[in-house]
Scaffold this motif. Structure first.
Motif, PDB file in Angstrom:
ATOM      1  N   GLY A 170      33.810   6.162   4.348  1.00 15.61           N
ATOM      2  CA  GLY A 170      34.496   5.991   5.624  1.00 15.61           C
ATOM      3  C   GLY A 170      33.584   5.403   6.677  1.00 15.61           C
ATOM      4  O   GLY A 170      33.943   4.467   7.391  1.00 15.61           O
ATOM      5  N   ILE A 171      32.362   5.940   6.727  1.00 20.30           N
ATOM      6  CA  ILE A 171      31.389   5.443   7.714  1.00 20.30           C
ATOM      7  C   ILE A 171      31.070   3.977   7.417  1.00 20.30           C
ATOM      8  O   ILE A 171      30.982   3.136   8.303  1.00 20.30           O
ATOM      9  CB  ILE A 171      30.084   6.270   7.647  1.00 20.30           C
ATOM     10  CG1 ILE A 171      30.366   7.721   8.013  1.00 20.30           C
ATOM     11  CG2 ILE A 171      29.009   5.689   8.538  1.00 20.30           C
ATOM     12  CD1 ILE A 171      30.656   7.948   9.472  1.00 20.30           C
ATOM     13  N   GLU A 172      30.922   3.681   6.120  1.00 22.34           N
ATOM     14  CA  GLU A 172      30.583   2.314   5.752  1.00 22.34           C
ATOM     15  C   GLU A 172      31.700   1.344   6.159  1.00 22.34           C
ATOM     16  O   GLU A 172      31.444   0.269   6.671  1.00 22.34           O
ATOM     17  CB  GLU A 172      30.332   2.240   4.251  1.00 22.34           C
ATOM     18  CG  GLU A 172      29.194   1.314   3.907  1.00 22.34           C
ATOM     19  CD  GLU A 172      28.732   1.551   2.489  1.00 22.34           C
ATOM     20  OE1 GLU A 172      29.417   1.052   1.578  1.00 22.34           O
ATOM     21  OE2 GLU A 172      27.714   2.253   2.297  1.00 22.34           O
ATOM     22  N   LYS A 173      32.930   1.784   5.930  1.00 27.22           N
ATOM     23  CA  LYS A 173      34.074   0.941   6.319  1.00 27.22           C
ATOM     24  C   LYS A 173      34.076   0.721   7.823  1.00 27.22           C
ATOM     25  O   LYS A 173      34.241  -0.393   8.303  1.00 27.22           O
ATOM     26  CB  LYS A 173      35.388   1.622   5.915  1.00 27.22           C
ATOM     27  CG  LYS A 173      35.880   1.157   4.575  1.00 27.22           C
ATOM     28  CD  LYS A 173      37.384   1.388   4.436  1.00 27.22           C
ATOM     29  CE  LYS A 173      37.737   1.390   2.958  1.00 27.22           C
ATOM     30  NZ  LYS A 173      38.199   2.671   2.471  1.00 27.22           N
ATOM     31  N   ALA A 174      33.882   1.829   8.553  1.00 29.63           N
ATOM     32  CA  ALA A 174      33.874   1.706  10.015  1.00 29.63           C
ATOM     33  C   ALA A 174      32.760   0.772  10.445  1.00 29.63           C
ATOM     34  O   ALA A 174      32.938  -0.071  11.324  1.00 29.63           O
ATOM     35  CB  ALA A 174      33.688   3.080  10.647  1.00 29.63           C
ATOM     36  N   SER A 175      31.608   0.885   9.759  1.00 32.04           N
ATOM     37  CA  SER A 175      30.480   0.076  10.222  1.00 32.04           C
ATOM     38  C   SER A 175      30.681  -1.408   9.896  1.00 32.04           C
ATOM     39  O   SER A 175      30.076  -2.268  10.519  1.00 32.04           O
ATOM     40  CB  SER A 175      29.163   0.595   9.652  1.00 32.04           C
ATOM     41  OG  SER A 175      28.930   0.040   8.396  1.00 32.04           O
TER      42      SER A 175
END
Ligand code: PFF
Length: 451
Positions: free
Chosen positions: A162-167
Motif C-alpha cells: 500500500g505504501i509503495e503504491k501511494a509512493s
C-alpha cells in the motif's frame, strides 16, 4: 537448480521498486548538506564522476550477484565462495547501524510536517527553532518514536504494498514540487551566488575528504555496500536488461539529489548569507533553510505542509525497506516469526535511536571521536563500513569469482556495453581508490591529519 522466487511483474516494476528504496532522506536531506559543506560545485563534480564509475560498477555487481544466485547478501556471497560468507554478514551489519538514526531524522520530518499543518511557519523560519527543538529532552524522542512505530507497524502488518503504491503517486509530485521550490528559491535576491557555488567547481577545495564524503554519500544514497541491491537483484527477472536498469536507477536517484541541492543551497545564500557557518550546518541544513523559503512564499504554509508530507513518504519507503531487511536477516538467522522479529527489531531501534536523539540535547556529553552520536553512526557506516564492504566486494569479484561471472549474468539478456570499463573499475581503479580513501578517513578521524 534455481529456487522459485517471486519476481517483479514488469521491467519498470523493478526499476521503480529499487528507485523507491534508493530515493529517500539520503537525496533530500543528506546530499544538500554535504554539497553545501564540501565546497558546492567540487562536491557535485566528484559525486557525478563517482556515480558513473564506482556507483555504476557496484550496482551492476550487486544486482547481478542477487539475480545470479537468487539469494540475499549472506547466501549470495557464500554460494560463490564459502570463505566470503563473512562479507555477507559485514554488509548486513550496515542497515543495523543506519536504520535507528534514519528514524531519528524521520521523526524530525514528522515534527516539521506538524509545524506546518498547525500554521507555525514564521516560528519555524527563525534561526533557533531547529536547535530549540532537537535539544529538548522529550519532543524529538516522541517524534522519533512516532516515526519508528509507523515504520515497524507497516512492516509488521505487511502493508508495504500500500505504501509503495501511494509512493508511486507521491514521488512524481515530490519531484515536481522540488523543481517548483528550487525555481522559487532561485528568484530570491542573493540566490544566484548560491547557484554559482553549487554548479561551479572550485578546485582549490578538492581534498581526500571531499572524495570520501562523496563516496559515502554515493553508497548511502544508492543503497549500495549494504546488501540491499543484492536482495533486489534476487527478485529481478532474467529478461530485464540489467545494465539499462542500473542506468535508470542511477539517473533517477542522482537527478533527485541534484534537485534537492538546487532547492536548498541557493536558498542558504539568499536567506542566511552563504557564510561558511551557514553552509556548514550539517544535518540541520534542510530543516533550517526550507522554512525560511516557505515563509517567503505565498501559501507557503500549505506548500510546506505538502512538501514535508511527501518527504515523509520518501523517508518511509526507505526506512521500511531498511527495517524489512533487518527483520528478514533476524528471521533467517533465528527462525523467528515475523511478529516476534518485528517486536525485537522495534526494541532495538528504540534502544539505539533514543540515545541518538538525546545526543543533541541532554546526552550531548557522549561524543565519540568528538562527534554527535548521529554523526558518529553516520561516519561508521558511510565512511568506514561501506568503503570496506565495497573494497572487499571488488576484490572478491575482481580476483576470486572473476568479473566474467558478473558479465555473463548481465549478458543473459543483451550485450553488456561497458564491460571493459566495468572490469577495469572493479579490478583496479575502485580497490586502489577505496584503500587510499579509507586510510585518509581513519587518519583524519584519529586527528593525524587535519583538513
Ligand atoms: N538510499 C536511501 C536514501 O538515500 O535515503 C537510504 C536507504 C534506504 C538505504 C533503503 C538502504 C535501504 F535499504
Amino acid at each position: 537448480m534455481e529456487k522459485q522466487r517471486g519476481s517483479f511483474t514488469n521491467k519498470l516494476g523493478f526499476v521503480l521498486a529499487a528507485a523507491g528504496s534508493a530515493v529517500g532522506l539520503g537525496n533530500l536531506w543528506r546530499f544538500p548538506y554535504l554539497a553545501a559543506k564540501y565546497g558546492g560545485g567540487i562536491f557535485l563534480l566528484v559525486y557525478l564522476v563517482l556515480a558513473v564509475t564506482f556507483g555504476f560498477a557496484l550496482m551492476v555487481t550487486e544486482i547481478a550477484l542477487g539475480r545470479k544466485t537468487r539469494l540475499s547478501a549472506v547466501g549470495a556471497y557464500e554460494s560463490l565462495n564459502k570463505k566470503f560468507k563473512f562479507l555477507g554478514y559485514l554488509s548486513s551489519l550496515v542497515p543495523f547501524i543506519i536504520t535507528p538514526y534514519y528514524c531519528v531524522i524521520g521523526g524530525w520530518v514528522v515534527k516539521y510536517f506538524t509545524v506546518f499543518v498547525s500554521n507555525n511557519v514564521s516560528n519555524a523560519a527563525t534561526d533557533d527553532f531547529f536547535t530549540g527543538f532537537i535539544t529538548q529532552p522529550a519532543a524529538p524522542v516522541i517524534f522519533f518514536i512516532i516515526y519508528v512505530l509507523l515504520t515497524v507497524g507497516v512492516v509488521m502488518l505487511g502493508v508495504e504494498g500500500g505504501i509503495e503504491k501511494a509512493s508511486r503517486i507521491m514521488m512524481p509530485i515530490l519531484v515536481v514540487m522540488t523543481v517548483f521550490i528550487a525555481v522559487f528559491g532561485l528568484f530570491q535576491p542573493g540566490a544566484i551566488d548560491g547557484l554559482i557555488y553549487y554548479l561551479k567547481p572550485d578546485f582549490s577545495r578538492f581534498s581526500a575528504t571531499t572524495v570520501l564524503a562523496a563516496m559515502g554519500q554515493l553508497f548511502y544514497s544508492m543503497s549500495l555496500a549494504m546488501g540491499i541491491m543484492i536482495t533486489y537483484g534476487s527478485y529481478m527477472k532474467k529478461e530485464a536488461n540489467l545494465e539499462q536498469s542500473v542506468r535508470q536507477i542511477e539517473l533517477f536517484d542522482t537527478g533527485i539529489a541534484f534537485m534537492a541541492g538546487l532547492m536548498i543551497i541557493p536558498a542558504v545564500f539568499a536567506f542566511s548569507g552563504g557564510s561558511e557557518e551557514a553552509l556548514g550546518k550539517g544535518p540541520s541544513l534542510m530543516f533550517v533553510t526550507l522554512p525560511k523559503v516557505f515563509d517567503n512564499m505565498k501559501m507557503g504554509t500549505f506548500v510546506g505542509a505538502v512538501f514535508f508530507l511527501l518527504v515523509l513518504f520518501a523517508a518511509l519507503t526507505s526506512s521500511i525497506s531498511l527495517t524489512e531487511t533487518i527483520v528478514s536477516i533476524v528471521r533467517d538467522k533465528l527462525g523467528w516469526s515475523r511478529k516476534k522479529a518485528c517486536l525485537v527489531v522495534l526494541v532495538f531501534l528504540l534502544a539505539v535511536g533514543i540515545p541518538v536523539s538525546l545526543g543533541f540535547g541532554i546526552w550531548s556529553f557522549i561524543a565519540p571521536l568528538g562527534m554527535s552520536l548521529l554523526d558518529f553512526f553516520d561516519f561508521i557506516s558511510n565512511s568506514v563500513l561501506m568503503p570496506i564492504v565495497a573494497f572487499l566486494t571488488c576484490i572478491f569479484i575482481g580476483y576470486i569469482v572473476k568479473p566474467k561471472a558478473i558479465i555473463d549474468e548481465v549478458e543473459v539478456n543483451g550485450t553488456f556495453k561497458n564491460k571493459k570499463f566495468y572490469t577495469v573499475i572493479i579490478k583496479y581503479i575502485a580497490p586502489v581508490c577505496l584503500v587510499a580513501i579509507l586510510i585518509f578517513a581513519v587518519m583524519e578521524a584519529m586527528g593525524v591529519i587535519v583538513v
